[in-house]
Design a protein around this motif. Structure first.
Motif: not given
Length: 96
Positions: A31-32, A21-23, A13-16
């Motif tokens: 987010q935290p 925040g979006k992930a 998710a972070v990569s895409e």
């Protein structure tokens, strides 16, 4: 620390999305929580997986496995079913 499917989904998710925040929104987490999970995974692996520079996070070329490769590994591990008694052995999963 055992890496589970939730960790792999977070990395993908972070990569895409290119954003913590979006992930987090995609995964229905805060987010935290995603930041903490990512830090723990990176500490466990001994490598930083992403370059943290605005406006987006990018995968590091020095990461041992690409996020897409981890996603394939995650899908393979979550879709496998145990063989039934007397059945032929299943194909071996992709090594992670």
């Amino acid at each position: 620390m055992d890496l589970g499917p939730q960790h792999l989904r977070m990395i993908v998710a972070v990569s895409e999305t290119g954003s913590i925040g979006k992930a987090a929104a995609r995964l229905d987490l805060t987010q935290p929580a995603v930041s903490t999970m990512l830090r723990r995974v990176e500490k466990h692996l001994g490598v930083r997986l992403f370059v943290r520079s605005p406006p987006a996070w990018r995968s590091r070329p020095s990461a041992p496995r690409s996020p897409r490769g981890l996603a394939r590994c995650s899908r393979a591990s979550t879709t496998s079913t145990p063989p039934s008694p007397g059945a032929a052995p299943a194909a071996r999963p992709v090594p992670c």
